[in-house]
Scaffold this motif. Sequence first.
Motif, PDB file in Angstrom:
ATOM      1  N   LEU A 176       7.533   0.012   5.109  1.00 39.48           N
ATOM      2  CA  LEU A 176       8.602  -0.687   4.409  1.00 39.48           C
ATOM      3  C   LEU A 176       9.602   0.248   3.745  1.00 39.48           C
ATOM      4  CD1 LEU A 176       6.427  -3.439   2.675  1.00 39.48           C
ATOM      5  CD2 LEU A 176       7.669  -3.612   4.849  1.00 39.48           C
ATOM      6  N   LEU A 177       9.153   1.426   3.336  1.00 38.77           N
ATOM      7  CA  LEU A 177      10.029   2.332   2.588  1.00 38.77           C
ATOM      8  C   LEU A 177       9.489   3.749   2.705  1.00 38.77           C
ATOM      9  CD1 LEU A 177      12.437   2.567   0.492  1.00 38.77           C
ATOM     10  CD2 LEU A 177      10.681   2.361  -1.295  1.00 38.77           C
ATOM     11  N   THR A 178      10.389   4.707   2.840  1.00 31.93           N
ATOM     12  CA  THR A 178      10.023   6.119   2.846  1.00 31.93           C
ATOM     13  C   THR A 178      10.914   6.862   1.861  1.00 31.93           C
ATOM     14  OG1 THR A 178       9.411   6.012   5.193  1.00 31.93           O
ATOM     15  CG2 THR A 178       9.760   8.195   4.249  1.00 31.93           C
ATOM     16  N   LEU A 179      10.304   7.651   0.999  1.00 37.20           N
ATOM     17  CA  LEU A 179      11.038   8.478   0.041  1.00 37.20           C
ATOM     18  C   LEU A 179      10.779   9.946   0.347  1.00 37.20           C
ATOM     19  CD1 LEU A 179      10.195   6.588  -3.277  1.00 37.20           C
ATOM     20  CD2 LEU A 179      12.218   6.326  -1.843  1.00 37.20           C
ATOM     21  N   GLY A 180      11.783  10.785   0.091  1.00 40.24           N
ATOM     22  CA  GLY A 180      11.667  12.205   0.349  1.00 40.24           C
ATOM     23  C   GLY A 180      12.082  12.554   1.762  1.00 40.24           C
TER      24      GLY A 180
ATOM     25  N   VAL B 223       0.852  -1.188   0.000  1.00 44.55           N
ATOM     26  CA  VAL B 223       0.000   0.000   0.000  1.00 44.55           C
ATOM     27  C   VAL B 223       0.889   1.240   0.000  1.00 44.55           C
ATOM     28  CG1 VAL B 223      -1.815   1.246   1.233  1.00 44.55           C
ATOM     29  CG2 VAL B 223      -1.794  -1.262   1.243  1.00 44.55           C
ATOM     30  N   TRP B 224       0.676   2.115  -0.986  1.00 43.83           N
ATOM     31  CA  TRP B 224       1.501   3.302  -1.168  1.00 43.83           C
ATOM     32  C   TRP B 224       0.677   4.560  -0.922  1.00 43.83           C
ATOM     33  CZ3 TRP B 224       6.697   3.015  -2.895  1.00 43.83           C
ATOM     34  CH2 TRP B 224       7.132   1.731  -3.243  1.00 43.83           C
ATOM     35  N   ALA B 225       1.310   5.567  -0.314  1.00 43.54           N
ATOM     36  CA  ALA B 225       0.625   6.829  -0.055  1.00 43.54           C
ATOM     37  C   ALA B 225       1.597   7.979  -0.280  1.00 43.54           C
ATOM     38  CB  ALA B 225       0.104   6.865   1.381  1.00 43.54           C
ATOM     39  N   THR B 226       1.086   9.076  -0.835  1.00 44.20           N
ATOM     40  CA  THR B 226       1.899  10.282  -0.972  1.00 44.20           C
ATOM     41  C   THR B 226       1.352  11.372  -0.067  1.00 44.20           C
ATOM     42  OG1 THR B 226       0.711  11.470  -2.740  1.00 44.20           O
ATOM     43  CG2 THR B 226       2.181   9.675  -3.408  1.00 44.20           C
ATOM     44  N   ASP B 227       2.257  12.215   0.393  1.00 45.75           N
ATOM     45  CA  ASP B 227       1.907  13.345   1.250  1.00 45.75           C
ATOM     46  C   ASP B 227       2.254  14.615   0.478  1.00 45.75           C
ATOM     47  OD1 ASP B 227       1.471  15.176   3.264  1.00 45.75           O
ATOM     48  OD2 ASP B 227       2.619  14.090   4.777  1.00 45.75           O
ATOM     49  N   ALA B 228       1.223  15.315   0.005  1.00 47.51           N
ATOM     50  CA  ALA B 228       1.414  16.343  -1.013  1.00 47.51           C
ATOM     51  C   ALA B 228       1.550  17.763  -0.479  1.00 47.51           C
ATOM     52  CB  ALA B 228       0.265  16.296  -2.019  1.00 47.51           C
ATOM     53  N   ARG B 229       1.657  17.918   0.815  1.00 46.35           N
ATOM     54  CA  ARG B 229       1.791  19.273   1.340  1.00 46.35           C
ATOM     55  C   ARG B 229       2.651  19.238   2.596  1.00 46.35           C
ATOM     56  NH1 ARG B 229      -3.753  22.259   2.275  1.00 46.35           N
ATOM     57  NH2 ARG B 229      -3.716  22.187  -0.014  1.00 46.35           N
ATOM     58  N   GLY B 230       3.595  20.160   2.718  1.00 45.43           N
ATOM     59  CA  GLY B 230       4.483  20.192   3.870  1.00 45.43           C
ATOM     60  C   GLY B 230       4.052  21.216   4.898  1.00 45.43           C
ATOM     61  N   ASN B 231       4.355  20.919   6.169  1.00 44.66           N
ATOM     62  CA  ASN B 231       4.079  21.872   7.243  1.00 44.66           C
ATOM     63  C   ASN B 231       5.330  22.188   8.055  1.00 44.66           C
ATOM     64  OD1 ASN B 231       4.473  19.576   8.768  1.00 44.66           O
ATOM     65  ND2 ASN B 231       2.496  19.642   9.819  1.00 44.66           N
ATOM     66  N   GLY B 232       6.496  21.890   7.487  1.00 45.04           N
ATOM     67  CA  GLY B 232       7.751  22.106   8.186  1.00 45.04           C
ATOM     68  C   GLY B 232       8.257  20.888   8.913  1.00 45.04           C
TER      69      GLY B 232
ATOM     70  N   PHE C 215       5.281   6.961   0.946  1.00 42.70           N
ATOM     71  CA  PHE C 215       5.408   5.866   1.898  1.00 42.70           C
ATOM     72  C   PHE C 215       4.936   4.552   1.277  1.00 42.70           C
ATOM     73  CE2 PHE C 215       4.664   9.724   4.334  1.00 42.70           C
ATOM     74  CZ  PHE C 215       5.681   9.683   5.281  1.00 42.70           C
ATOM     75  N   LYS C 216       5.640   3.484   1.593  1.00 43.47           N
ATOM     76  CA  LYS C 216       5.252   2.128   1.203  1.00 43.47           C
ATOM     77  C   LYS C 216       4.985   1.321   2.466  1.00 43.47           C
ATOM     78  CE  LYS C 216       7.120  -2.077  -0.988  1.00 43.47           C
ATOM     79  NZ  LYS C 216       8.334  -2.658  -1.619  1.00 43.47           N
ATOM     80  N   PHE C 217       3.790   0.718   2.535  1.00 47.86           N
ATOM     81  CA  PHE C 217       3.401  -0.113   3.660  1.00 47.86           C
ATOM     82  C   PHE C 217       3.095  -1.529   3.174  1.00 47.86           C
ATOM     83  CE2 PHE C 217       1.902   4.210   4.542  1.00 47.86           C
ATOM     84  CZ  PHE C 217       2.407   4.452   5.811  1.00 47.86           C
ATOM     85  N   SER C 218       3.205  -2.479   4.066  1.00 50.46           N
ATOM     86  CA  SER C 218       2.683  -3.813   3.782  1.00 50.46           C
ATOM     87  C   SER C 218       1.163  -3.772   3.883  1.00 50.46           C
ATOM     88  CB  SER C 218       3.227  -4.825   4.790  1.00 50.46           C
ATOM     89  OG  SER C 218       2.616  -4.631   6.066  1.00 50.46           O
TER      90      SER C 218
END
Length: 349
Positions: free
Chosen positions: A155-159, A130-139, A146-149
């Motif tokens: 399992l994996l974090t990018l950025g 299961v993959w999710a993106t976080d499209a806005r930053g708050n600092g 993110f990659k989840f089982s």
Amino acid sequence: MTRFKGTFAEVGIGAAVALTALVAVVGACGPGPEADAGVEPVNDLPNLYERIEPWAELPPGATQWGQVTGVEQGPDGNIYVMHRCFENSCADRPEDPIVKYDMSGRALASWGAGLLNYPHGFHVDHEGNVWATDARGNGELGHQVFKFSADGELLLTLGQAGEAGKGPDVFNQPTDVLVLPGGDLLVIEGHGEGNDRVVRFNPEGEFIDAWGGPGSGPGQFRTPHAIARDSQGRIFIGDRANNRIQIFQEDGTFLEEWRQFSRPSGIFIDEDDTIYVADSESWGPDNPGWKKGIRIGSARDGSISYFIEDIESMTQEHSGAEAVGVDSEGNVYGGVVRRRMLEKHVPVR
């Protein structure tokens, strides 16, 4: 350019009904409503579905849905849903933004609290991750993938958390993610700001290549909002602020654009190449005359056969389903952001 490998079909997803080919209307290149003036709105098509809402239990700990930004079935048969907790953000909220349901709508598990600020893109890959993106930053949070089982293990974090950029290890507003058959992944980014590009990584999350950029010409983007892949290996990107879908070869070579699916917020292509396109922003000044809803057609030739009209299809407010998913029984799910709901559309037998 780096060439992509292999072929891919979404696993566990079947077409709801056999499609009858209708006309495909293709518009000229260019941004905005003025360029779409010669494209006749595709509004008057059959709707073969019955709408069910509410559907499914509320997320654990929630008293109402947050803004629903993702819904897909996994190869295990379960339905995975992502929402934005409350008030359009999960920052400092106790709710888990990702929830796993069985086919009856019973919540089985949830996870992700404290990880995401602005949950946006969502994808369940052919292995059930299961993959999710976080499209806005708050600092502190945001601008990550993110990659989840299937059980919620990270399992994996990018950025870099809360950091926007354009380098090989940072994003600026990542909006969606797609895993290719060999395990490489494509991330699209740009949500009004950002890089308006496509970035490719290997299965370990190492940068391979990037293509695209801001603009309205072929291969350029203004808010690339959704990404999908057909059985031929073609990449479909919902170029929302340009009111079009752009289609590419796997190496990023531009093939063509389609404007007949209106202003795309979400795209889902099943294993039979039936394409489902969610339009949540039309009718008002962004795309006059086009009703909001989910258009269903053929990814092979661009014909459209059915239209699930939104219940607020002719309001100026952005109110329709942004996310779209389809299960193995042909049920179509709509994730609605501004009205905060999860809709299920069941084929009328």
